[in-house]
Scaffold this active site. Structure first.
Site, short mmCIF file in Angstrom:
data_model
loop_
_atom_site.label_atom_id
_atom_site.label_comp_id
_atom_site.label_asym_id
_atom_site.label_seq_id
_atom_site.Cartn_x
_atom_site.Cartn_y
_atom_site.Cartn_z
N ARG A 1 4.67 5.27 2.29
CA ARG A 1 3.29 4.78 1.52
C ARG A 1 2.42 4.25 2.44
O ARG A 1 1.31 3.95 2.04
CB ARG A 1 3.85 3.34 0.68
CG ARG A 1 4.66 3.85 -0.29
CD ARG A 1 5.23 2.52 -1.22
NE ARG A 1 6.51 2.06 -0.53
CZ ARG A 1 7.20 1.14 -1.13
NH1 ARG A 1 6.80 0.45 -2.00
NH2 ARG A 1 8.29 0.73 -0.39
N GLN A 2 2.67 4.15 3.84
CA GLN A 2 1.41 3.91 4.74
C GLN A 2 1.13 5.22 5.52
O GLN A 2 1.23 5.41 6.52
CB GLN A 2 2.23 3.02 5.96
CG GLN A 2 2.74 1.63 5.24
CD GLN A 2 3.24 0.35 6.17
OE1 GLN A 2 2.57 0.44 7.35
NE2 GLN A 2 4.37 -0.01 6.19
N GLU B 1 22.11 -3.01 19.47
CA GLU B 1 21.53 -1.77 19.84
C GLU B 1 22.74 -0.75 19.35
O GLU B 1 23.83 -0.91 19.25
CB GLU B 1 21.50 -1.69 21.58
CG GLU B 1 20.55 -2.10 22.22
CD GLU B 1 20.37 -2.01 23.86
OE1 GLU B 1 21.21 -1.11 24.23
OE2 GLU B 1 19.76 -2.71 24.33
N THR C 1 10.08 -2.39 -6.55
CA THR C 1 10.21 -3.85 -7.27
C THR C 1 10.34 -3.54 -8.73
O THR C 1 10.52 -4.52 -9.59
CB THR C 1 9.26 -4.80 -7.08
OG1 THR C 1 7.90 -4.28 -7.42
CG2 THR C 1 9.19 -5.11 -5.18
N ALA C 2 10.24 -2.43 -9.16
CA ALA C 2 10.12 -1.93 -10.75
C ALA C 2 8.86 -2.62 -11.51
O ALA C 2 8.84 -2.49 -12.67
CB ALA C 2 11.36 -2.08 -11.18
N LYS D 1 -4.18 1.41 -13.91
CA LYS D 1 -3.66 0.14 -13.33
C LYS D 1 -4.58 -0.23 -12.47
O LYS D 1 -5.30 0.59 -11.75
CB LYS D 1 -2.29 0.14 -13.21
CG LYS D 1 -2.03 0.73 -12.06
CD LYS D 1 -0.35 0.66 -11.68
CE LYS D 1 -0.13 1.43 -10.18
NZ LYS D 1 1.28 1.28 -9.52
#
Length: 327
Positions: free
Chosen positions: A99-100, A43, A240-241, A209
């Protein structure tokens, strides 16, 4: 400079202390004293060690994984509200979970919307952030959101390094700039890439892509002329590139003379650094919005501290900051 309407206090969480110190230094004052620690069960405990009553409070906290960084920010905001801060601005150089931002599959959460609501419920009055993965996240808030762009610091870097870049490729600075092409690594990045191309007076190309699964990208086509060009790939973050390095290989295979990248948020998780080092990329320029997990000769970090410090000054003085976030 005009006098701030309220006394400004700047505090920081533990996610990116180096950037927080640089922002405070650029602003011209020290970070405020705050105790942040974890109990043995994990905590988080927060206590401000000085009075913040009636202050214009800025809390600096990037929010890369783990999610504990968000919880720490929520608790700092709650403690500040209960300590009678007059106004609380959350300074979030990297906005995690961005991103979400939509329901693109059945039965998934819209995490970015939930985070926005939690910030407001905690008591935040304003948000200052940079290069959101999805700009429409600003619409999730019912409070002011100031959205800065990394293009200003990247443009300054490019101006300072044009001669060296041109020389390394056997070109004159004039030829280097004439052959410069800004590349969007996917359709989602096309708008910001177009803005960079306009700002740099460069050409524009797009990598088409598809993503069969999360963190996996496959290049299908390159739209635009990159043969014999100096390519500059633009993206808001590098995780992650995979997208970046597969795109760099596709550009090189298509005849690009040189491939470099500007990525604002260097998350660089998993095999990212190894992929960059093994790729045709000659250099990746990133900001210090999140701490760099691992150094590499191919990765160069530039600071956004002066940009955030100037934004804090203008917000505290009730001045316009629109010139700082025009992309």
């Amino acid at each position: 400079m005009s006098t701030p309407a309220l006394p400004v206090s700047i505090f920081a969480g533990r996610s990116n202390p180096a950037l927080a110190r640089s922002i405070a230094e650029a602003y011209g004052q020290e970070l405020g004293a705050v105790t942040l620690k974890n109990f043995s069960d994990g905590e988080i405990y927060v206590r401000y060690e000085e009075s913040i009553r009636g202050t214009d409070l800025f809390i600096i906290q990037s929010t890369p994984p783990p999610a504990e960084n968000w919880m720490e920010l929520f608790l700092m905001v709650d403690a500040a509200r209960r300590a009678s801060a007059a106004r609380i601005t959350a300074v979030i150089p990297y906005f995690g979970y961005a991103r979400q931002d939509r329901k693109d599959q059945p039965r998934v959460s819209i995490a970015a919307r939930m985070i926005a609501k939690m910030l407001q419920d905690a008591g935040v009055d304003r948000v200052l952030t940079m290069d959101l993965h999805a700009a429409q996240i600003q619409g999730f808030f019912d409070i002011p959101v100031d959205h800065l762009y990394g293009s200003a610091v990247f443009e300054e870097w490019l101006e300072e390094h044009t001669l060296a870049l041109a020389t390394s490729n056997g070109q004159s600075p004039k030829d280097f700039r004439r052959n410069l092409v800004v590349v969007a690594p996917d359709v989602g990045a096309s708008k910001i890439a177009r803005a960079y191309a306009k700002r740099f007076q460069a050409g524009l190309a797009l990598i088409d892509k598809r993503r069969p699964e999360a963190n996996v990208a496959e290049v299908m086509n390159i739209i635009g002329d990159v043969e014999g060009k100096n390519c500059l790939v633009i993206d808001d973050l590098c995780d992650t590139a995979g997208t970046l390095t597969s795109g760099a290989k596709a550009l090189t295979d298509a005849g690009a003379l040189d491939v470099q990248a500007f990525c604002t948020h260097p998350l660089l998780s998993g095999p990212a650094v190894d992929r960059i080092e093994a790729s045709p990329l000659s250099r990746v320029i990133v900001t210090d919005s999140v701490p760099l997990r691992r150094a590499s000769d191919k990765i160069e970090v530039i600071s956004v501290a002066p940009l955030f410090a100037e934004s804090i000054h203008r917000i505290g003085s009730d001045e316009s900051i629109s010139t700082l976030f025009v992309d």
